[in-house]
Each structure stands twice: as structure tokens, then as C-alpha cells.
Design a protein around this motif. Structure first.
Motif, PDB file in Angstrom:
ATOM      1  N   UNK A  31       0.817  -1.210   0.000  1.00 26.05           N
ATOM      2  CA  UNK A  31       0.000   0.000   0.000  1.00 26.05           C
ATOM      3  C   UNK A  31       0.852   1.262   0.000  1.00 26.05           C
ATOM      4  N   UNK A  32       0.204   2.384  -0.401  1.00 27.42           N
ATOM      5  CA  UNK A  32       0.947   3.622  -0.572  1.00 27.42           C
ATOM      6  C   UNK A  32       1.046   4.415   0.715  1.00 27.42           C
ATOM      7  N   UNK A  85      -1.313   0.974 -13.705  1.00 29.71           N
ATOM      8  CA  UNK A  85      -0.821   2.346 -13.581  1.00 29.71           C
ATOM      9  C   UNK A  85      -1.385   2.907 -12.286  1.00 29.71           C
ATOM     10  N   UNK A  86      -0.512   3.449 -11.441  1.00 23.71           N
ATOM     11  CA  UNK A  86      -0.967   3.922 -10.136  1.00 23.71           C
ATOM     12  C   UNK A  86      -0.461   5.331  -9.874  1.00 23.71           C
ATOM     13  N   UNK A  87      -1.375   6.204  -9.445  1.00 29.18           N
ATOM     14  CA  UNK A  87      -1.051   7.564  -9.021  1.00 29.18           C
ATOM     15  C   UNK A  87      -1.547   7.729  -7.589  1.00 29.18           C
ATOM     16  N   UNK A  88      -0.679   8.239  -6.702  1.00 32.43           N
ATOM     17  CA  UNK A  88      -1.081   8.458  -5.319  1.00 32.43           C
ATOM     18  C   UNK A  88      -0.630   9.814  -4.829  1.00 32.43           C
ATOM     19  N   UNK A  89      -1.477  10.467  -4.042  1.00 28.75           N
ATOM     20  CA  UNK A  89      -1.150  11.755  -3.439  1.00 28.75           C
ATOM     21  C   UNK A  89      -1.497  11.696  -1.956  1.00 28.75           C
ATOM     22  N   UNK A 107      -3.375  11.803   5.060  1.00 25.59           N
ATOM     23  CA  UNK A 107      -4.595  11.524   4.317  1.00 25.59           C
ATOM     24  C   UNK A 107      -4.209  11.201   2.869  1.00 25.59           C
ATOM     25  N   UNK A 108      -4.314   9.932   2.453  1.00 26.82           N
ATOM     26  CA  UNK A 108      -3.888   9.536   1.098  1.00 26.82           C
ATOM     27  C   UNK A 108      -5.063   9.381   0.132  1.00 26.82           C
ATOM     28  N   UNK A 109      -4.793   9.716  -1.126  1.00 27.78           N
ATOM     29  CA  UNK A 109      -5.750   9.507  -2.203  1.00 27.78           C
ATOM     30  C   UNK A 109      -5.042   8.755  -3.326  1.00 27.78           C
TER      31      UNK A 109
END
Length: 370
Positions: A31-32, A85-89, A107-109
Motif C-alpha cells: 500500500x501507498x 498504472x498507479x497515481x497516489x497523493x 490523508x492519502x488519495x
């Protein structure tokens, strides 16, 4: 000026600890998020009553399949590879309650896309998607040394919770799988689910030590205990893997940081990192479907500080990728049918961070390091 320069170095290293947090590596659902101390990574760079606000963006594309540590290049040749393809902020806030105690909230998105053949009747390649809030973290840390004892370096220990705020039953449209080959809404693959449904306990440590000639050793690591067994989300796999597991997670990084004297505020780092999902949890049962495995990477980075803002970029490059055998693989194997599931991994990750330190105007910084 001397204090400001030392603050610049330590702040840059602190952001390094933040920027290198773990992120999903592909089909192995790492997980990110990271631990507690390095989830915001500023515990050693803010004083009592000060805040740090930071954000981190991560991207990867996974497509290389491994069974154990053996790559299966024919998957790409035959156009049967699975591509994520994964983008996380992340949006992070840290506050120093004292010289040694800090708290964090993260707080992750995430936004994920997945392309495959086997999930869509094995005849046509289609995409599935997930997006939204992932599993947030909250916790606190404690630095072991203060004052004169912290002159050459320090180590912090952190404890916190991973909250099940992310959707662990996110669904998308799957084609050629319904009655008569019709489309059907199903849960997306575990690797792009936004959460795992478990309340996790995170234990971590981080530290930085000053070496001669302005080299700094940094290190951080964490282990997340996820006691929940399975989360009820269907996988449409064989009976032993019909429900998604809620796995533990771990990561460790270490390396050296060097400020560049010719450009004030610029720094370079080089290190290594290990992250993964264990075959079996340390606490609780480990039934259901998981893709255990680990990644070993070399981790170069670049940072720059201007005033109270620091930015970093890290690009971990995978050296070893290993999809280990799951408990279901072992249980379902027979002398005639040896089972060892595969997983797709990324070649590299891109991590970019920006942090803003909100200082107390009536205080200096890092006087104890004079």
C-alpha cells in the motif's frame, strides 16, 4: 547562518525520510503509505509548537511478471501481461508537542488503472479502475535523545494506527464474464483496491546521524500488523482464494545524504530499500487471497530547500523482485500440480514531495547542534 545551514541539512534529510515512503509495487499490493515517524518525516526538523505541512505524489507502471525471483518475459511477448498504472497523493500534517514528541496525520488519495486479458474472458484486453480516499494514518513519535546527546544524530520510535477509510470493495466493469458473455460489475483486483478493510497497528523507527565531511546516514523502517483475517471482498478465484486477505506490510530504507556546498540548499542521497508483504501475518490468521512478495531497490534522490519550503524527488529502481508462494499456493499444491502464483512489478517508482515548515518567529533553530 550556522544554525540555518544545519537546519537546512536536517530538514532535507527529514523530507528524504518522508519522500521514500512505501508505495504499491504492482500486483503485490504494497500500500501507498509508510510508518508513523516518516509518514510526515519532519519530527527531527520542527521545534515545539511548530507545524509541518507536506504533500507527496507517487507514480508507477507495473508490467514485468515474476514467479519467485524468476522473470517471465514471454508474458510481454505474448501480450498477456497485466499492466497497472498507479497515481497516489498524500496530504500530511505534523506537529511538535515538545522537543522530542510529535504527532502526525496523513490523508492519502489514489487513482489506479489496470489492463488485462485474463480478467475479461481471456479474449479481449480491457481496463478496470479505482479512485478515491485510501487508508489514512494517525500516530505519534518520540525522539530518544535531546540537547547535547542529539548533537551527532538521533533516532525516533513511532506508534500509530492505519484506519480502514479506503474502499476495500471498489468495483469496476469486467467484460465477457457475465451471462452470455455480457459485462458485469465486480470487485477490482486486490492490487488496485483503495484499502484492505483492516485496522492496522504501525510500529516504526527512523533516524539520522552526522558523519565526517558533511555526510549523513539516514534510516527508517516500519512493520504494520493487520490482525483482521479476511475482508469479505470476492476475488472470483479458486475456493482457497475466494476472499481477499488483509495482510501485514513492512519496509526498511537506509542510505547516505550529502549537501552540495556549491549550491546552498541542494542535496543528493543514495540508498537502498526493502519493502513487501509477508506470506503469513505475525498476529491473526492469514486465510484468503494475497500475493506475498518483496522488492529490493536502489534509491537515488535529489532535494532543494528555499526558505521554509523543501522539495525532493526520489526514483527507486528495482534490483530484486520476488513473488513468494502464498499459503494458498502451498495448501493447494500436490506432487502432480505445484502451485506458485505470479505477480507483475514495476521497474521504478517516481516520488515527488513538497514540505512547508511553519516556524515560531520568536525562536531559533537547532541551537543544540552548534
Amino acid at each position: 547562518m550556522k544554525n540555518t545551514y544545519k537546519y537546512t541539512l536536517l530538514f532535507s534529510i527529514a523530507l528524504l525520510l518522508h519522500c521514500g515512503k512505501s508505495v504499491a509495487q504492482g500486483c503485490v499490493a504494497i500500500r501507498q503509505f509508510s510508518g508513523i515517524g516518516n509518514a510526515v518525516g519532519q519530527g527531527n526538523a520542527i521545534e515545539k509548537g511548530e507545524w509541518n505541512i507536506s504533500t507527496n505524489y507517487r507514480y508507477f507502471k507495473s508490467f514485468r511478471h515474476f514467479r519467485g525471483s524468476h522473470e517471465e518475459p514471454d508474458r510481454i511477448t505474448n501480450n498477456t501481461e497485466v499492466i497497472n498504472w498507479s497515481h497516489g497523493v498524500d496530504f500530511n500534517v505534523s506537529y511538535a508537542f515538545s522537543e522530542r514528541v510529535y504527532g502526525i496525520l496523513s490523508l492519502p488519495f489514489a487513482y489506479n488503472e489496470r489492463s488485462s486479458l485474463y480478467e475479461h474472458g481471456r479474449t479481449e484486453r480491457h481496463m478496470t479502475y479505482s479512485s478515491g480516499l485510501a487508508d489514512m494514518r494517525i500516530g505519534a513519535g518520540y525522539w530518544l535523545f535531546s540537547g547535547e546527546k542529539a548533537r551527532k544524530g538521533n533516532t525516533a520510535i513511532g506508534f500509530g494506527l492505519k484506519l480502514p477509510t479506503g474502499d476495500y470493495n471498489a468495483k469496476s466493469t469486467f467484460y465477457n464474464v457475465g451471462p452470455g458473455g455480457s459485462p458485469e460489475e465486480r470487485p477490482v483486483d486486490q492490487s488496485i483496491q483503495l484499502g484492505d478493510g483492516g485496522l492496522g497497528l504501525i510500529i516504526d523507527a527512523q533516524g539520522v546521524w552526522n558523519f565526517p565531511k558533511n555526510f549523513f546516514l539516514y534510516y527508517d523502517g516500519f512493520y504494520m500488523f493487520n490482525p483482521r483475517n479476511t475482508n469479505g471482498t470476492l476475488t472470483n478465484r479458486r475456493p482457497s482464494e475466494a476472499i481477499m486477505s488483509v495482510p501485514d506490510q513492512f519496509a526498511f530504507r537506509t542510505g547516505v545524504f550529502k549537501p552540495i556546498a556549491a549550491v546552498h540548499g541542494l542535496g543528493l542521497s543514495l540508498g537502498g530499500r526493502l519493502e513487501g508483504i509477508p506470506v503469513k501475518d505475525l498476529v491473526g490468521d492469514s486465510d484468503g487471497f494475497r500475493r506475498p512478495g518483496y522488492v529490493v531497490s536502489v534509491d537515488p534522490g535529489l532535494s532543494y530547500m528555499l526558505g521554509n519550503f523543501t522539495t525532493r524527488i526520489n526514483i527507486p529502481i528495482a534490483l530484486v523482485r520476488n513473488r513468494t508462494r502464498s499459503l494458498a499456493d502451498i495448501a493447494d499444491s500436490t506432487p502432480e500440480n505445484f502451485r506458485h502464483g505470479d505477480a507483475a512489478f514495476a521497474d521504478y517508482l517516481v516520488n515527488v514531495s513538497l514540505a512547508w515548515r511553519i516556524i515560531k518567529k520568536d525562536k531559533g533553530v537547532f541551537n543544540s547542534l552548534d
